[in-house]
Design a protein around this motif. Structure first.
Motif, PDB file in Angstrom:
ATOM      1  N   GLN A 198      -2.698   5.411   1.279  1.00  0.00           N
ATOM      2  CA  GLN A 198      -3.648   4.341   1.564  1.00  0.00           C
ATOM      3  C   GLN A 198      -3.527   3.862   3.009  1.00  0.00           C
ATOM      4  OE1 GLN A 198      -2.617   1.622  -1.533  1.00  0.00           O
ATOM      5  NE2 GLN A 198      -3.542   2.857  -3.137  1.00  0.00           N
ATOM      6  N   LEU A 251     -11.555   6.387  -1.017  1.00  0.00           N
ATOM      7  CA  LEU A 251     -11.766   4.945  -1.019  1.00  0.00           C
ATOM      8  C   LEU A 251     -13.157   4.614  -1.546  1.00  0.00           C
ATOM      9  CD1 LEU A 251     -10.929   2.040  -0.133  1.00  0.00           C
ATOM     10  CD2 LEU A 251     -11.967   2.568   2.089  1.00  0.00           C
ATOM     11  N   PHE A 283      -8.820   2.348  -4.082  1.00  0.00           N
ATOM     12  CA  PHE A 283      -8.603   3.775  -3.932  1.00  0.00           C
ATOM     13  C   PHE A 283      -8.583   4.408  -5.315  1.00  0.00           C
ATOM     14  CE2 PHE A 283      -6.869   1.900  -0.132  1.00  0.00           C
ATOM     15  CZ  PHE A 283      -7.189   2.805   0.868  1.00  0.00           C
ATOM     16  N   ASP A 313      -7.584  11.853  -3.033  1.00  0.00           N
ATOM     17  CA  ASP A 313      -7.646  10.400  -2.985  1.00  0.00           C
ATOM     18  C   ASP A 313      -8.824   9.978  -2.119  1.00  0.00           C
ATOM     19  OD1 ASP A 313      -6.298   8.124  -4.019  1.00  0.00           O
ATOM     20  OD2 ASP A 313      -5.653   7.615  -1.990  1.00  0.00           O
ATOM     21  N   PRO A 342       0.827  -1.216   0.000  1.00  0.00           N
ATOM     22  CA  PRO A 342       0.000   0.000   0.000  1.00  0.00           C
ATOM     23  C   PRO A 342       0.855   1.257   0.000  1.00  0.00           C
ATOM     24  CG  PRO A 342      -0.007  -1.037   2.162  1.00  0.00           C
ATOM     25  CD  PRO A 342       0.639  -2.005   1.222  1.00  0.00           C
TER      26      PRO A 342
END
Length: 736
Positions: free
Chosen positions: A14, A651, A640, A649, A10
């Motif tokens: 993230q 999710l 993501f 960004d 990740p």
């Protein structure tokens, strides 16, 4: 033999998002489980989490894991425990739960001598200094009170505080609003014990959704000093009026120019070039990089020096700058301005026709700039598209010609070349966001970069020649575990990467070339960037891997970086150029390097967080609309995505992808619907509905457009190689 880990470690973003949205405490084990990491990848994750802690991106729960700084957060609550016979004030952390580790004892640097007494509590910024610790008080705290930054919310006639951090899930009842109202951004003190914990407003910061509040959030959250000590301001006024001196090399006859961003707040550097008339350097060039002579004004040990070292660097936000030096210096007498006589430290360069540096010398000089030019305007003049200012063409043409030689030398050494655009937030005078877009990269930008790199190399080598201390800018080669993670990542795209080869910057450039213009090119560049170590300042030379240089120091920005001021002072002392020089001892250089490296990371975090909040504020006007997005990460709990061309960004949880089973392929980093066959993979482009954009936290949330499946762009990259068996088949909702 251990099984080679599969791809998909990740990203920092993230990990932060997972920590902030997790319903339970998120340690290394929980993160590894959530992202489906293998045993080998867990080793790499551990190194990544350590890097993030060193960079100040994450803190760790007491009793489980601690900062590199011995468990001390960079900003924490301390209690004064002693005042010795010499008047030195000592403090200890309010809470310390590291088993087996002694409670650290910090020396407090009082702003006003005698202001603190035993038993008082302070909010302080901590700094490692040699084998000990230094505490810089930010403010005295009332007994049993800690502070939190948040937004007031009204409900049933009462006020509650919601923290600005995503991970801050608890709300606190407000016992004393201090005149603040619902919707205000406030700084509060926490008091009481569970379950009767309340907060009292100690400072009202304004409207949290006003764009000019976003930088204030970062300033208060990270403890960035934004008010100068009175003695520093008084000293700045005094030294600004001093004469420039008669022993300077007079360069006022040369048409030196500064080329900077159109919105630059200060001007450290200016350049000039001409063909070299020395027969021994036929076809070569002579150039001058003139840098503001900050060391002439900011003397070692002065109030200004102490304030500059405490800040470490200027911090730049879209709406303001928190400068390292008072404005009368940073934006006035030290800033190189058109038509004004200015004190400069001049780096005279001799450049061969192949672009290599043939020689250099440093002088204290007097300069009078011909012009301050924006990058775009300089490029337009060279390209012949400028509406006016053609009189500057004869000044710029030699600069461009000499730069083409420098560019040849740069290409020959093959530095790391990652074309990752920087986001630029444009706001008007009222603070309204006009646009968020990548900054355009012009030859004018590259030109200035190459001249600055040449001057930085010359400064390091000049100090080495005199055996003087050098504050190097160090960038070490990537660690093996990060290279291993990169190899596994590239395997998912069918790109071979041999771990046994000698790793050079050009190695990574070849990878990018092989990717070509594929949709996943940005993700590969991001992964290559994450593979690199973080640069830092130190007196021990380890070279600069990214630039492919053996000796490199920062010399060109003393207005905004303390490291450059250290280099200037060393040059002044080593070459006997007048007052203001200093050759620090090795241990002092080590302490300075450690301190300013940490402060640089703090500034980077503040600038990054603020940009994220501006992006969220900009996108808030588009909530409910569909946006073009690109998948930047895939996990067993969702993917993501980032908004194309803007950033930000968010999710997309797998539970919101539909009522079917979704199979997570750990090796390929894909999610596949068992009924529909739809595949979500890294680099994929698709349309998503922007469900929420929170300017206070900087977070985004996506939904499916029209309540239907988010249809992948069928041009998305095909999964080229799969490794291992599919992991974590999760049932989402009712199966059709």
């Amino acid at each position: 033999m251990a099984k080679r880990p599969s791809a998909g470690l990740p990203t920092r973003e993230q990990i932060l998002d997972f920590i902030q949205t997790s319903d339970t405490p998120a340690g290394k084990r929980e993160i590894a489980r959530a992202f489906g990491l293998t045993a080998q990848q867990k080793i790499t994750l551990k190194a990544l989490l350590k890097d993030m802690a060193d960079e100040g991106l994450i803190d760790t729960a007491p009793g489980r894991a601690f900062h590199k700084m011995g468990g001390l957060p960079k900003v924490t609550v301390l209690r004064i425990v002693d005042v010795d016979d010499g008047g030195n004030v000592w403090a200890q952390p309010e809470r310390w739960e590291a088993e087996g580790a002694p409670v650290p004892r910090l020396r407090v640097r009082e702003r006003k001598r005698g202001a603190l007494g035993i038993g008082q509590r302070i909010l302080a910024r901590t700094e490692e200094a040699g084998n000990g610790w230094i505490a810089h008080p930010m403010k005295v705290i009332a007994p049993a009170a800690e502070q939190i930054l948040g937004v007031l919310r009204a409900e049933t006639g009462r006020l509650f505080l919601t923290g600005v951090e995503k991970k801050e899930r608890r709300e606190y009842p407000v016992s004393d609003a201090g005149g603040a109202e619902a919707g205000d951004l406030v700084l509060c003190e926490i008091a009481g014990r569970p379950p009767r914990v309340t907060v009292r407003v100690v400072e009202r910061l304004g409207d949290p959704f006003a764009t000019r509040s976003f930088s204030l959030i970062a300033i208060h959250k990270l403890g960035i000093p934004d008010v100068f000590a009175p003695e520093a301001l008084e000293e700045a006024e005094r030294v600004a009026a001093q004469p420039l001196g008669d022993d300077r090399e007079d360069l006022t006859h040369l048409p030196i120019v500064a080329i900077d961003p159109a919105d630059a707040r200060d001007h450290d550097d200016a350049v000039w070039a001409a063909p070299d008339d020395d027969p021994g350097n036929e076809g070569g060039w002579k150039a001058i990089v003139a840098i503001a002579d900050v060391s002439f004004y900011v003397r070692p040990g002065s109030a200004l020096d102490k304030e500059a070292r405490r800040r470490g660097n200027s911090v730049y936000f879209p709406d303001r700058v928190v400068p390292m030096l008072p404005e009368i210096l940073s934006a006035d007498v030290c800033s190189l301005m058109e038509g004004e006589d200015r004190a400069a430290l001049a780096c005279h360069l001799t450049i061969g026709k192949d672009g290599t540096l043939q020689g250099w010398r440093f002088t204290r000089a007097l300069v009078r700039l011909r012009a301050n030019i924006a990058y775009e305007d300089a490029q337009a003049i060279i390209d012949g598209t400028a509406a006016d200012e053609e009189e500057l063409l004869p000044v710029l043409q030699p600069l461009w010609s000499a730069w083409r030689a420098l560019a040849k030398a740069r290409d020959a050494r093959e530095p790391l070349d990652l074309d990752l655009p920087e986001r630029r937030v444009v706001i008007d005078q009222n603070g309204r966001i006009l646009s968020v877009a990548p900054r355009e990269r012009l030859d004018a930008h590259r030109l200035i970069e190459d001249y600055m790199i040449a001057a930085n190399v010359a400064a390091a080598k000049a100090l080495e020649a005199r055996r003087a201390p050098v504050m190097y800018r160090v960038h070490e080669p990537p660690a093996r575990e990060k290279l291993s993670a990169l190899k596994d990542y590239l395997d998912t795209f069918g790109i071979a990467f041999a771990l046994g080869q000698v790793i050079r910057p050009a190695t990574f450039n070849r990878i990018i070339d092989r990717v070509g213009e594929a949709d996943f090119r940005p993700q590969v560049m991001e992964q290559v960037l994450r593979t690199q170590t973080q640069a830092y300042y130190a007196p021990a030379n380890q070279g600069h891997f990214g630039l492919s240089l053996g000796s490199y120091a920062h010399f060109t920005s003393p207005i905004r970086r303390y490291a450059d001021l250290v280099v200037h002072r060393a040059l002044v002392a080593a070459y006997k150029l007048g007052p203001g020089g200093l050759l620090p001892a090795d241990d002092e250089m080590e302490r300075i390097g450690t301190g300013i490296s940490q402060l640089e990371r703090r500034a980077m975090e503040a600038e990054r967080d603020t940009i994220d909040r501006y992006v969220a504020a900009y996108l808030a006007e588009h909530v409910g609309q569909e946006v073009d997005a690109r998948i930047t990460g895939v996990t067993n709990f969702g993917f993501f995505a980032t908004v194309e061309g803007v950033g930000g960004d968010g999710l997309m949880p797998v539970r919101d992808l539909g009522g079917e089973y979704f199979r997570f392929d750990e090796g390929a980093r894909t999610l596949t619907g068992e009924d529909s066959g739809d595949v979500y993979a890294l680099g994929q482009r698709l349309r998503l509905k922007l469900a929420d954009a929170n300017p206070v936290s900087g977070g985004l949330r996506f939904e499916l457009p029209g309540g239907k499946m988010a249809l992948p762009d069928r041009r998305a990259p095909r999964v080229l190689k799969r490794r291992g068996r599919p992991a974590n088949i999760r049932h989402q909702g009712r199966r059709k």
